[in-house]
Design an enzyme around this catalytic site. Structure first.
Site, PDB file in Angstrom:
ATOM      1  N   THR A 126      63.611  32.233  53.450  1.00 61.63           N
ATOM      2  CA  THR A 126      62.159  32.054  53.519  1.00 61.63           C
ATOM      3  C   THR A 126      61.541  33.182  54.350  1.00 61.63           C
ATOM      4  O   THR A 126      62.232  33.928  55.027  1.00 61.63           O
ATOM      5  CB  THR A 126      61.788  30.710  54.191  1.00 61.63           C
ATOM      6  OG1 THR A 126      62.180  30.762  55.564  1.00 61.63           O
ATOM      7  CG2 THR A 126      62.436  29.528  53.483  1.00 61.63           C
ATOM      8  N   GLY A 128      69.950  24.681  56.714  1.00 58.16           N
ATOM      9  CA  GLY A 128      71.069  25.269  57.439  1.00 58.16           C
ATOM     10  C   GLY A 128      71.800  24.336  58.381  1.00 58.16           C
ATOM     11  O   GLY A 128      73.015  24.146  58.271  1.00 58.16           O
ATOM     12  N   HIS A 139      68.781  25.939  51.187  1.00 56.62           N
ATOM     13  CA  HIS A 139      67.659  26.609  50.519  1.00 56.62           C
ATOM     14  C   HIS A 139      67.790  28.135  50.651  1.00 56.62           C
ATOM     15  O   HIS A 139      68.466  28.646  51.545  1.00 56.62           O
ATOM     16  CB  HIS A 139      66.323  26.150  51.103  1.00 56.62           C
ATOM     17  CG  HIS A 139      66.171  26.492  52.552  1.00 56.62           C
ATOM     18  ND1 HIS A 139      65.833  27.758  52.995  1.00 56.62           N
ATOM     19  CD2 HIS A 139      66.343  25.749  53.657  1.00 56.62           C
ATOM     20  CE1 HIS A 139      65.783  27.766  54.311  1.00 56.62           C
ATOM     21  NE2 HIS A 139      66.097  26.553  54.743  1.00 56.62           N
ATOM     22  N   GLU A 164      65.498  19.063  57.356  1.00 57.79           N
ATOM     23  CA  GLU A 164      66.096  19.837  58.449  1.00 57.79           C
ATOM     24  C   GLU A 164      65.941  19.099  59.774  1.00 57.79           C
ATOM     25  O   GLU A 164      65.068  18.248  59.933  1.00 57.79           O
ATOM     26  CB  GLU A 164      65.459  21.225  58.522  1.00 57.79           C
ATOM     27  CG  GLU A 164      66.049  22.143  59.588  1.00 57.79           C
ATOM     28  CD  GLU A 164      67.547  22.448  59.437  1.00 57.79           C
ATOM     29  OE1 GLU A 164      68.360  21.500  59.493  1.00 57.79           O
ATOM     30  OE2 GLU A 164      67.899  23.631  59.300  1.00 57.79           O
TER      31      GLU A 164
END
Length: 189
Positions: free
Chosen positions: A15, A148, A12, A87
């Site tokens: 953020t 991640g 993604h 995640e």
């Protein structure tokens, strides 16, 4: 020849909590303007790829869903949610500052260790099992939008490496990793 289909794996976009250096885990934080630009860069990369016969799956977490919408726009693909792409769980430490946790956790030598020490967290062994089961269930080529640590674990398995190599795996927002025949290629604009 790899036993896995060709995969494009995306993390993604940035953020607000990435910017603030806070752990997110299963919590969520909105994309920054830069995060939206990174997802748009992923879109430009994917539009250069032949996605014929591909499907798309995304973590159901908001930051991944928004990234998927931007990254897949105009490709003919729409990402279905799959919780196995979420995640790594960090339990009670979700939302906390990395610096604070590193100061308070003498056994953690770096941010990666925080994922192992998080109270009620998932840990790398459980994440490895979750990612392995997910990959073993894939039946065709896919674009995967994830996070991640989960991205690194998926790619580590696809490359036939052990979980001990997790720290060595490249990361990055705004890029796309192509995994084909046991090889990884980092695609950028």
């Amino acid at each position: 020849m790899s036993r896995y289909p060709t995969l494009y794996i995306l993390r993604h976009g940035e953020t607000e909590w990435n910017l603030a250096n806070r752990l997110q885990g299963h919590f969520d934080s909105p994309l920054t303007e830069r995060g939206r630009e990174q997802a748009a860069a992923q879109n430009a990369i994917l539009k250069r790829c032949d996605l014929t016969g591909f499907s798309a799956l995304s973590s159901p977490q908001g930051r991944a869903v928004v990234t998927a919408e931007i990254a897949l726009a105009g490709t003919g693909l729409k990402a279905a949610p799959d919780p196995r792409l979420g995640e790594i769980g960090i339990g009670a430490w979700a939302g906390m500052s990395r610096e604070t946790l590193l100061r308070q956790t003498p056994a953690a030598r770096d941010s990666y260790d925080l994922y192992e020490h998080a109270p009620e967290g998932e840990g790398f062994a459980a994440l490895h099992k979750r990612c392995q089961r997910f990959l073993d269930g894939l039946t065709g080529p896919h674009v995967l939008i994830t996070h991640g640590i989960t991205s690194r674990m998926l790619r580590l398995i696809l490359l036939g490496r052990t979980p001990a190599a997790l720290r060595e795996m490249q990361g990055g927002q705004g890029v796309v990793f192509r995994l084909k025949n046991g090889q990884q290629e980092r695609l950028t604009l």
